[in-house]
Design a protein around this motif. Sequence first.
Motif, PDB file in Angstrom:
ATOM      1  N   ILE A  79       1.543   0.318  -6.187  1.00  0.00           N
ATOM      2  CA  ILE A  79       0.605   0.573  -5.099  1.00  0.00           C
ATOM      3  C   ILE A  79      -0.218  -0.689  -4.925  1.00  0.00           C
ATOM      4  CG2 ILE A  79      -1.430   1.880  -4.355  1.00  0.00           C
ATOM      5  CD1 ILE A  79      -0.309   4.295  -5.819  1.00  0.00           C
ATOM      6  N   MET A  80      -0.206  -1.268  -3.730  1.00  0.00           N
ATOM      7  CA  MET A  80      -1.014  -2.451  -3.458  1.00  0.00           C
ATOM      8  C   MET A  80      -2.457  -2.019  -3.198  1.00  0.00           C
ATOM      9  SD  MET A  80       1.365  -4.777  -3.644  1.00  0.00           S
ATOM     10  CE  MET A  80       0.396  -6.218  -3.213  1.00  0.00           C
ATOM     11  N   ILE A  81      -3.391  -2.717  -3.839  1.00  0.00           N
ATOM     12  CA  ILE A  81      -4.826  -2.518  -3.578  1.00  0.00           C
ATOM     13  C   ILE A  81      -5.404  -3.904  -3.355  1.00  0.00           C
ATOM     14  CG2 ILE A  81      -7.000  -1.656  -4.461  1.00  0.00           C
ATOM     15  CD1 ILE A  81      -5.531   0.388  -6.077  1.00  0.00           C
ATOM     16  N   THR A  82      -5.676  -4.258  -2.098  1.00  0.00           N
ATOM     17  CA  THR A  82      -5.936  -5.653  -1.782  1.00  0.00           C
ATOM     18  C   THR A  82      -6.784  -5.809  -0.527  1.00  0.00           C
ATOM     19  OG1 THR A  82      -4.843  -7.754  -1.221  1.00  0.00           O
ATOM     20  CG2 THR A  82      -3.762  -5.737  -0.510  1.00  0.00           C
ATOM     21  N   ALA A  83      -7.396  -6.959  -0.391  1.00  0.00           N
ATOM     22  CA  ALA A  83      -8.120  -7.315   0.832  1.00  0.00           C
ATOM     23  C   ALA A  83      -7.202  -7.976   1.857  1.00  0.00           C
ATOM     24  CB  ALA A  83      -9.280  -8.253   0.494  1.00  0.00           C
ATOM     25  N   ASP A  84      -5.934  -8.163   1.513  1.00  0.00           N
ATOM     26  CA  ASP A  84      -4.974  -8.815   2.407  1.00  0.00           C
ATOM     27  C   ASP A  84      -4.668  -7.903   3.598  1.00  0.00           C
ATOM     28  OD1 ASP A  84      -3.012 -10.258   3.622  1.00  0.00           O
ATOM     29  OD2 ASP A  84      -1.616 -10.273   1.925  1.00  0.00           O
ATOM     30  N   ARG A  85      -5.023  -8.364   4.806  1.00  0.00           N
ATOM     31  CA  ARG A  85      -4.808  -7.572   6.018  1.00  0.00           C
ATOM     32  C   ARG A  85      -3.731  -8.173   6.923  1.00  0.00           C
ATOM     33  NH1 ARG A  85      -9.288  -4.078   7.034  1.00  0.00           N
ATOM     34  NH2 ARG A  85     -10.750  -4.168   5.292  1.00  0.00           N
ATOM     35  N   SER A  86      -3.010  -9.163   6.419  1.00  0.00           N
ATOM     36  CA  SER A  86      -1.964  -9.818   7.209  1.00  0.00           C
ATOM     37  C   SER A  86      -0.816  -8.846   7.480  1.00  0.00           C
ATOM     38  CB  SER A  86      -1.444 -11.046   6.463  1.00  0.00           C
ATOM     39  OG  SER A  86      -0.210 -11.471   6.999  1.00  0.00           O
ATOM     40  N   SER A  87      -0.467  -8.692   8.745  1.00  0.00           N
ATOM     41  CA  SER A  87       0.634  -7.778   9.086  1.00  0.00           C
ATOM     42  C   SER A  87       1.946  -8.240   8.469  1.00  0.00           C
ATOM     43  CB  SER A  87       0.775  -7.649  10.606  1.00  0.00           C
ATOM     44  OG  SER A  87       1.029  -8.912  11.202  1.00  0.00           O
ATOM     45  N   ILE A  90       1.819  -7.211   4.796  1.00  0.00           N
ATOM     46  CA  ILE A  90       1.974  -5.755   4.687  1.00  0.00           C
ATOM     47  C   ILE A  90       3.429  -5.373   4.918  1.00  0.00           C
ATOM     48  CG2 ILE A  90       1.344  -3.543   5.725  1.00  0.00           C
ATOM     49  CD1 ILE A  90      -1.401  -4.829   6.380  1.00  0.00           C
ATOM     50  N   LYS A  91       4.042  -5.991   5.917  1.00  0.00           N
ATOM     51  CA  LYS A  91       5.458  -5.719   6.211  1.00  0.00           C
ATOM     52  C   LYS A  91       6.337  -6.097   5.014  1.00  0.00           C
ATOM     53  CE  LYS A  91       7.231  -8.239   9.446  1.00  0.00           C
ATOM     54  NZ  LYS A  91       7.527  -8.740  10.815  1.00  0.00           N
ATOM     55  N   LYS A  92       6.042  -7.242   4.401  1.00  0.00           N
ATOM     56  CA  LYS A  92       6.824  -7.663   3.231  1.00  0.00           C
ATOM     57  C   LYS A  92       6.650  -6.688   2.084  1.00  0.00           C
ATOM     58  CE  LYS A  92       7.635 -11.525   0.086  1.00  0.00           C
ATOM     59  NZ  LYS A  92       7.296 -12.938  -0.259  1.00  0.00           N
ATOM     60  N   ALA A  93       5.411  -6.252   1.847  1.00  0.00           N
ATOM     61  CA  ALA A  93       5.159  -5.303   0.757  1.00  0.00           C
ATOM     62  C   ALA A  93       5.895  -3.995   0.988  1.00  0.00           C
ATOM     63  CB  ALA A  93       3.648  -5.050   0.635  1.00  0.00           C
ATOM     64  N   LEU A  94       5.892  -3.513   2.222  1.00  0.00           N
ATOM     65  CA  LEU A  94       6.602  -2.265   2.536  1.00  0.00           C
ATOM     66  C   LEU A  94       8.104  -2.430   2.351  1.00  0.00           C
ATOM     67  CD1 LEU A  94       4.590  -1.118   5.689  1.00  0.00           C
ATOM     68  CD2 LEU A  94       4.502  -0.129   3.407  1.00  0.00           C
ATOM     69  N   ARG A  95       8.625  -3.558   2.758  1.00  0.00           N
ATOM     70  CA  ARG A  95      10.063  -3.802   2.588  1.00  0.00           C
ATOM     71  C   ARG A  95      10.448  -3.905   1.119  1.00  0.00           C
ATOM     72  NH1 ARG A  95      11.008  -8.176   7.547  1.00  0.00           N
ATOM     73  NH2 ARG A  95      11.352  -6.601   9.169  1.00  0.00           N
ATOM     74  N   LEU A  96       9.483  -4.309   0.292  1.00  0.00           N
ATOM     75  CA  LEU A  96       9.737  -4.393  -1.149  1.00  0.00           C
ATOM     76  C   LEU A  96       9.446  -3.071  -1.852  1.00  0.00           C
ATOM     77  CD1 LEU A  96       8.381  -7.979  -1.874  1.00  0.00           C
ATOM     78  CD2 LEU A  96      10.756  -7.209  -2.050  1.00  0.00           C
ATOM     79  N   GLY A  97       9.163  -2.024  -1.079  1.00  0.00           N
ATOM     80  CA  GLY A  97       9.129  -0.678  -1.634  1.00  0.00           C
ATOM     81  C   GLY A  97       7.834  -0.225  -2.257  1.00  0.00           C
ATOM     82  N   VAL A  98       6.674  -0.756  -1.798  1.00  0.00           N
ATOM     83  CA  VAL A  98       5.429  -0.244  -2.357  1.00  0.00           C
ATOM     84  C   VAL A  98       5.241   1.219  -1.983  1.00  0.00           C
ATOM     85  CG1 VAL A  98       4.276  -2.480  -2.429  1.00  0.00           C
ATOM     86  CG2 VAL A  98       4.061  -1.058  -0.377  1.00  0.00           C
TER      87      VAL A  98
END
Length: 219
Positions: A79-87, A90-98
């Motif tokens: 589960i990502m918990i971050t201040a990173d708001r870059s779309s 976020i897209k990369k994290a979702l593709r990597l299965g978070v």
Amino acid sequence: MIDVIIVEDDPMVAAINSEYLSRLEGFNLRGHFGTAKPCLDYLDRQEQTLVLLDVFMPGLDGLELLQHIRNTYTRVDVIMITADRSSNDIKKALRLGVIDYLMKPFTFERFQVALLSYQERRRLLESHAELDQSILDKRIFIREKPSYPKGVDADTLQNIQNSLSSRTESCSMKDLEQDIGLSRVSIKKYLVYLEEIGKVSSHLDYPAIGRPLRKYRWL
């Protein structure tokens, strides 16, 4: 019991995540790491783990660490918990299965939804039962937002809960009024709600002089 590690280089944020986690049953915090290397050393020994992962860290950043986890460990969830708001990130994290993506600052309620949803997912998928679409939709893929009574704001509720849970002794509405900065009329509405859902208890305190005073305690 679900083993959890926190990978976060800010000690204050890590402490908040740890405190939030301690309020939820069924989770066991096994460690807090400020960089990628000790996290990977831990995963080499204990692979089946939930990782609460920040993006911005010295050395290997969170997305690079996530990529390495996906390439190396098959039984780790993130589960990502971050201040990173870059779309793009976020897209990369979702593709990597978070499992979920929480943006700082977040409320305890949002943290709770993420962790309890994951807990339910683990419980369901480890049951070895034959599943159908309705079960998947009801228990994994479709999430309902917490519903509050009219006039109860989620952020204000979280502030009052934080104030109550941080105290070692019961307190009065006047104490909360000074801490939160709301009127007693407004605070009373939240206290009634918290009593109704079993998170707060109240009792009358009888001082030697003066009228009885109702006090509240976090359960």
